[in-house]
Structures are given as structure tokens and as C-alpha cells.
Design a protein around this motif. Structure first.
Motif, mmCIF file in Angstrom:
data_model
loop_
_atom_site.group_PDB
_atom_site.id
_atom_site.type_symbol
_atom_site.label_atom_id
_atom_site.label_comp_id
_atom_site.label_asym_id
_atom_site.label_seq_id
_atom_site.Cartn_x
_atom_site.Cartn_y
_atom_site.Cartn_z
ATOM 1 N N VAL A 19 0.827 -1.206 0.000
ATOM 2 C CA VAL A 19 0.000 0.000 0.000
ATOM 3 C C VAL A 19 0.865 1.262 0.000
ATOM 4 O O VAL A 19 0.541 2.240 -0.664
ATOM 5 N N ARG A 20 1.998 1.240 0.709
ATOM 6 C CA ARG A 20 2.902 2.403 0.698
ATOM 7 C C ARG A 20 3.433 2.660 -0.704
ATOM 8 O O ARG A 20 3.462 3.798 -1.172
ATOM 9 N N HIS A 21 3.865 1.611 -1.397
ATOM 10 C CA HIS A 21 4.410 1.771 -2.753
ATOM 11 C C HIS A 21 3.340 2.232 -3.741
ATOM 12 O O HIS A 21 3.617 3.052 -4.614
ATOM 13 N N THR A 22 2.129 1.717 -3.595
ATOM 14 C CA THR A 22 1.041 2.113 -4.490
ATOM 15 C C THR A 22 0.705 3.591 -4.314
ATOM 16 O O THR A 22 0.569 4.327 -5.295
ATOM 17 N N LEU A 23 0.595 4.029 -3.068
ATOM 18 C CA LEU A 23 0.306 5.439 -2.811
ATOM 19 C C LEU A 23 1.468 6.315 -3.266
ATOM 20 O O LEU A 23 1.258 7.364 -3.885
ATOM 21 N N ASP A 24 2.688 5.875 -3.004
ATOM 22 C CA ASP A 24 3.851 6.663 -3.411
ATOM 23 C C ASP A 24 3.916 6.825 -4.930
ATOM 24 O O ASP A 24 4.230 7.912 -5.426
ATOM 25 N N ALA A 25 3.600 5.785 -5.670
ATOM 26 C CA ALA A 25 3.616 5.881 -7.138
ATOM 27 C C ALA A 25 2.588 6.900 -7.628
ATOM 28 O O ALA A 25 2.868 7.679 -8.553
ATOM 29 N N SER A 26 1.422 6.920 -6.986
ATOM 30 C CA SER A 26 0.404 7.906 -7.371
ATOM 31 C C SER A 26 0.874 9.322 -7.064
ATOM 32 O O SER A 26 0.706 10.233 -7.875
ATOM 33 N N LEU A 27 1.454 9.503 -5.897
ATOM 34 C CA LEU A 27 1.955 10.830 -5.515
ATOM 35 C C LEU A 27 3.094 11.269 -6.432
ATOM 36 O O LEU A 27 3.161 12.431 -6.837
ATOM 37 N N ARG A 28 3.973 10.344 -6.777
ATOM 38 C CA ARG A 28 5.071 10.660 -7.688
ATOM 39 C C ARG A 28 4.518 11.087 -9.047
ATOM 40 O O ARG A 28 5.002 12.041 -9.662
ATOM 41 N N GLY A 29 3.473 10.400 -9.500
ATOM 42 C CA GLY A 29 2.833 10.750 -10.764
ATOM 43 C C GLY A 29 2.219 12.136 -10.757
ATOM 44 O O GLY A 29 2.113 12.782 -11.801
ATOM 45 N N LEU A 30 1.821 12.596 -9.571
ATOM 46 C CA LEU A 30 1.276 13.952 -9.435
ATOM 47 C C LEU A 30 2.371 15.000 -9.262
ATOM 48 O O LEU A 30 2.083 16.181 -9.134
ATOM 49 N N GLY A 31 3.634 14.562 -9.236
ATOM 50 C CA GLY A 31 4.746 15.493 -9.105
ATOM 51 C C GLY A 31 5.045 15.922 -7.677
ATOM 52 O O GLY A 31 5.705 16.941 -7.460
ATOM 53 N N VAL A 32 4.603 15.144 -6.699
ATOM 54 C CA VAL A 32 4.833 15.484 -5.293
ATOM 55 C C VAL A 32 6.296 15.221 -4.943
ATOM 56 O O VAL A 32 6.877 14.206 -5.360
ATOM 57 N N THR A 33 6.892 16.117 -4.172
ATOM 58 C CA THR A 33 8.310 15.999 -3.815
ATOM 59 C C THR A 33 8.566 14.755 -2.971
ATOM 60 O O THR A 33 7.679 14.252 -2.281
ATOM 61 N N SER A 34 9.798 14.293 -3.003
ATOM 62 C CA SER A 34 10.170 13.096 -2.242
ATOM 63 C C SER A 34 10.028 13.321 -0.741
ATOM 64 O O SER A 34 9.693 12.386 -0.006
#
Length: 134
Positions: A19-34
Motif C-alpha cells: 500500500v505504501r508503494h502504491t500510494l507513493d507511485a500515485s503521488l510521484r505521478g502527481l509530481g509530489v516531492t520526495s
């Protein structure tokens, strides 16, 4: 753009990284900073760990996340039936304790953190929000 994730996961240790990786991939796709993504991942990991360790009644739990480019809202929902850990009932954890710091960490790294009983079923909802602006 608005992204909504809803996952039903087995209550086991392998589900939290998924679930962490799935949410992180979505956030990364939205351009959210690391940095912002790391804060959200930490809070989500704490909420999932609590369910996995303490929510004895259910074999599954749910994670719901909504992201709109400005804000990420996450709810981790369990089936209840377990013991209420100290971090959820407001009791402070000892400074060097290995357990009991989850809610404190979530409050330190996110916003609008609260835990509530489910309205029509057993269990609890852990809710947190995080601004996506860096």
C-alpha cells in the motif's frame, strides 16, 4: 487531476509495503516531492502497523486515499476487536519505548490526524491529511 485509491488488504506484514508503494507511485505521478511523499509513507506505515498488530477481529483492513494535487487525505480502516494500543488512547509513550509512538509520529509528519470509532461497524478509522505543497 484527482486520484482516488481504495484497497482492501490482508492483515499481514506484507500488505504495508504494497500500500505504501502504491500510494507513493500515485503521488510521484502527481509530481509530489520526495520529502512530502516520505512523510506520507511514514504516517501510512504507522497506521498500517497498528492495524496489523492490534485489530484482531478482521482478516482484512482498508486503505482509502484521495489526492487532488493540493492535499492527500488517507484513511486506514480496521475491523476492531483488538487491544487499544497506548498511542491511540492519548497516553504518552515513554521516551525510549520501542512501541507507542505511532500517533505521535503521524502528528509530527502530517496534519489533521484523528482516530475515530466506525459508525455502523466495529473498528476504528485512522485519518490523516498532508498538504502536497513543498
Amino acid at each position: 487531476m484527482k486520484v482516488v485509491l481504495e484497497m482492501t488488504l490482508p492483515r499481514n506484514a506484507e500488505s504495508a509495503p504494497l500500500v505504501r508503494h502504491t500510494l507513493d507511485a500515485s503521488l510521484r505521478g502527481l509530481g509530489v516531492t520526495s520529502e512530502v511523499r516520505a512523510d506520507i509513507a511514514l504516517a501510512l506505515g504507522e497506521a498500517c502497523a497498528n492495524v496489523i498488530q492490534h485489530a484482531a477481529a478482521g482478516m482484512e483492513y482498508e486503505v482509502r486515499a484521495r489526492m487532488d494535487g493540493l492535499r492527500c487525505v488517507v484513511e486506514v480502516i480496521d475491523g476492531g476487536g483488538g487491544d487499544v494500543p497506548a498511542q491511540w488512547d492519548g497516553a504518552p509513550a515513554a521516551p525510549l519505548a520501542e512501541h507507542g509512538r505511532g500517533l505521535h509520529l503521524m502528528r509530527a509528519f502530517t496534519e489533521e490526524v484523528h482516530v475515530a470509532d466506525r459508525v455502523s461497524r466495529n473498528g476504528a478509522v485512522v485519518h490523516f491529511e498532508k498538504s502536497l505543497a513543498s
